[in-house]
Design a protein around this motif. Structure first.
Motif, mmCIF file in Angstrom:
data_model
loop_
_atom_site.group_PDB
_atom_site.id
_atom_site.type_symbol
_atom_site.label_atom_id
_atom_site.label_comp_id
_atom_site.label_asym_id
_atom_site.label_seq_id
_atom_site.Cartn_x
_atom_site.Cartn_y
_atom_site.Cartn_z
ATOM 1 N N CYS A 28 29.764 26.012 141.991
ATOM 2 C CA CYS A 28 28.654 26.723 141.344
ATOM 3 C C CYS A 28 28.645 28.217 141.659
ATOM 4 O O CYS A 28 28.186 29.020 140.867
ATOM 5 C CB CYS A 28 27.321 26.098 141.716
ATOM 6 N N GLY A 29 29.094 28.599 142.849
ATOM 7 C CA GLY A 29 29.128 29.999 143.242
ATOM 8 C C GLY A 29 27.845 30.528 143.858
ATOM 9 O O GLY A 29 27.784 31.684 144.262
ATOM 10 N N ARG A 30 26.816 29.716 143.973
ATOM 11 C CA ARG A 30 25.543 30.189 144.523
ATOM 12 C C ARG A 30 25.657 30.650 145.970
ATOM 13 O O ARG A 30 24.978 31.586 146.380
ATOM 14 C CB ARG A 30 24.462 29.119 144.408
ATOM 15 N N CYS A 31 26.508 30.009 146.739
ATOM 16 C CA CYS A 31 26.642 30.414 148.139
ATOM 17 C C CYS A 31 27.346 31.764 148.263
ATOM 18 O O CYS A 31 27.283 32.404 149.310
ATOM 19 C CB CYS A 31 27.372 29.350 148.950
ATOM 20 N N CYS A 32 27.996 32.214 147.208
ATOM 21 C CA CYS A 32 28.715 33.492 147.210
ATOM 22 C C CYS A 32 27.837 34.656 146.766
ATOM 23 O O CYS A 32 28.331 35.766 146.548
ATOM 24 C CB CYS A 32 29.945 33.401 146.317
ATOM 25 N N LEU A 33 26.555 34.404 146.613
ATOM 26 C CA LEU A 33 25.624 35.477 146.265
ATOM 27 C C LEU A 33 25.060 36.075 147.537
ATOM 28 O O LEU A 33 24.842 35.380 148.521
ATOM 29 C CB LEU A 33 24.480 34.931 145.396
ATOM 30 N N GLU A 48 21.002 38.287 142.833
ATOM 31 C CA GLU A 48 21.925 37.942 141.756
ATOM 32 C C GLU A 48 23.241 38.704 141.909
ATOM 33 O O GLU A 48 24.020 38.814 140.980
ATOM 34 C CB GLU A 48 21.281 38.248 140.405
ATOM 35 N N ILE A 49 23.494 39.196 143.113
ATOM 36 C CA ILE A 49 24.692 39.981 143.395
ATOM 37 C C ILE A 49 25.771 39.080 143.987
ATOM 38 O O ILE A 49 25.574 38.445 145.022
ATOM 39 C CB ILE A 49 24.388 41.127 144.370
ATOM 40 N N ALA A 50 26.919 39.062 143.330
ATOM 41 C CA ALA A 50 28.033 38.226 143.766
ATOM 42 C C ALA A 50 28.952 38.979 144.714
ATOM 43 O O ALA A 50 29.149 40.188 144.589
ATOM 44 C CB ALA A 50 28.837 37.775 142.548
ATOM 45 N N CYS A 51 29.517 38.250 145.639
ATOM 46 C CA CYS A 51 30.574 38.768 146.504
ATOM 47 C C CYS A 51 31.645 39.407 145.627
ATOM 48 O O CYS A 51 31.905 38.948 144.506
ATOM 49 C CB CYS A 51 31.169 37.606 147.307
ATOM 50 N N ARG A 52 32.283 40.423 146.150
ATOM 51 C CA ARG A 52 33.294 41.130 145.359
ATOM 52 C C ARG A 52 34.474 40.255 144.958
ATOM 53 O O ARG A 52 35.189 40.571 144.013
ATOM 54 C CB ARG A 52 33.775 42.369 146.085
ATOM 55 N N LEU A 53 34.682 39.139 145.649
ATOM 56 C CA LEU A 53 35.783 38.239 145.292
ATOM 57 C C LEU A 53 35.393 37.196 144.252
ATOM 58 O O LEU A 53 36.252 36.507 143.713
ATOM 59 C CB LEU A 53 36.325 37.530 146.537
ATOM 60 N N LEU A 54 34.103 37.057 143.965
ATOM 61 C CA LEU A 54 33.669 36.052 143.000
ATOM 62 C C LEU A 54 33.798 36.608 141.583
ATOM 63 O O LEU A 54 33.282 37.685 141.279
ATOM 64 C CB LEU A 54 32.216 35.633 143.254
ATOM 65 N N ASN A 55 34.475 35.889 140.737
ATOM 66 C CA ASN A 55 34.600 36.282 139.341
ATOM 67 C C ASN A 55 33.330 35.831 138.623
ATOM 68 O O ASN A 55 33.093 34.625 138.495
ATOM 69 C CB ASN A 55 35.837 35.619 138.726
ATOM 70 N N LEU A 88 21.932 27.896 152.278
ATOM 71 C CA LEU A 88 22.650 27.194 151.215
ATOM 72 C C LEU A 88 21.668 26.787 150.119
ATOM 73 O O LEU A 88 20.541 26.388 150.411
ATOM 74 C CB LEU A 88 23.362 25.957 151.763
ATOM 75 N N PRO A 89 22.100 26.868 148.875
ATOM 76 C CA PRO A 89 21.183 26.501 147.783
ATOM 77 C C PRO A 89 20.815 25.017 147.849
ATOM 78 O O PRO A 89 21.580 24.203 148.384
ATOM 79 C CB PRO A 89 21.988 26.824 146.523
ATOM 80 N N TRP A 144 15.969 32.300 141.243
ATOM 81 C CA TRP A 144 16.724 31.156 140.725
ATOM 82 C C TRP A 144 17.845 30.655 141.650
ATOM 83 O O TRP A 144 18.065 29.443 141.704
ATOM 84 C CB TRP A 144 17.261 31.415 139.310
ATOM 85 N N PRO A 145 18.563 31.504 142.403
ATOM 86 C CA PRO A 145 19.628 30.937 143.239
ATOM 87 C C PRO A 145 19.114 29.992 144.333
ATOM 88 O O PRO A 145 19.853 29.129 144.799
ATOM 89 C CB PRO A 145 20.298 32.159 143.869
#
Length: 166
Positions: A28-33, A48-55, A88-89, A144-145
């Motif tokens: 889901c990518g939520r933990c990478c926010l 709503e900001i993603a880690c720089r490695l998350l596409n 964690l979400p 939301w995350p």
């Protein structure tokens, strides 16, 4: 002939193989926010900001194998670390199993379809911005995350899964 129960219903988190452990991630990518924690109150805020490695278009890490080297504060999740992590979400399989809950119907291990996470509204795909473009993190606080999406159905009840943490 009886069906063999899936590994997450019969094994503790600690007893899982590396492959089983990794398969629990629904992508889901939520933990990478990024998250913010207030110093004085310890209150946690999701962004709503993603880690720089998350596409942001795929919700996948672009360099998972080397993420810790490239992003030193990236957390390598382990059963032991689960006990002390509060960010964690609520949809996270690791968290759900640690709480003694089952995996939801949209989890790819249950549904057999990695896209079920997107359809359930759990994925960050298309909903986040890169940390390189974000600016001030305080301007991107989002609720939301940290919430269970309506489309995802109800959160699995606490049961007696053997994979739960003590």
């Amino acid at each position: 002939m009886s069906e063999v129960p899936p590994f997450w219903k019969t094994k503790t988190l600690e007893a899982m193989t590396d492959s089983e452990w990794e398969s629990l991630c629904d992508g889901c990518g939520r933990c990478c926010l990024h998250k913010l924690r207030e110093e004085d109150t310890e209150r946690l805020h999701h962004t709503e900001i993603a880690c720089r490695l998350l596409n942001p278009a795929t919700a996948r890490c672009t360099d998972y194998a080397n993420r810790k080297r490239r992003v030193p504060d990236c957390i390598r999740l382990t059963p032991k670390r689960l006990r002390s992590i509060d960010w964690l979400p609520p949809t996270c399989a690791y968290r759900l199993l640690a709480e003694g809950r089952d995996l939801p119907s949209w989890h790819p291990l249950v549904s057999g379809d990695p896209e079920s996470v997107v359809r359930a509204g759990v994925s960050v795909r298309g909903r986040v911005i890169s940390e390189r473009e974000a600016g001030a993190h305080e301007d991107h606080i989002a609720t939301w995350p940290g919430n269970w999406p309506r489309r995802a159905g109800t959160k699995p009840a606490i049961g007696s899964l053997q994979g739960s943490l003590p």
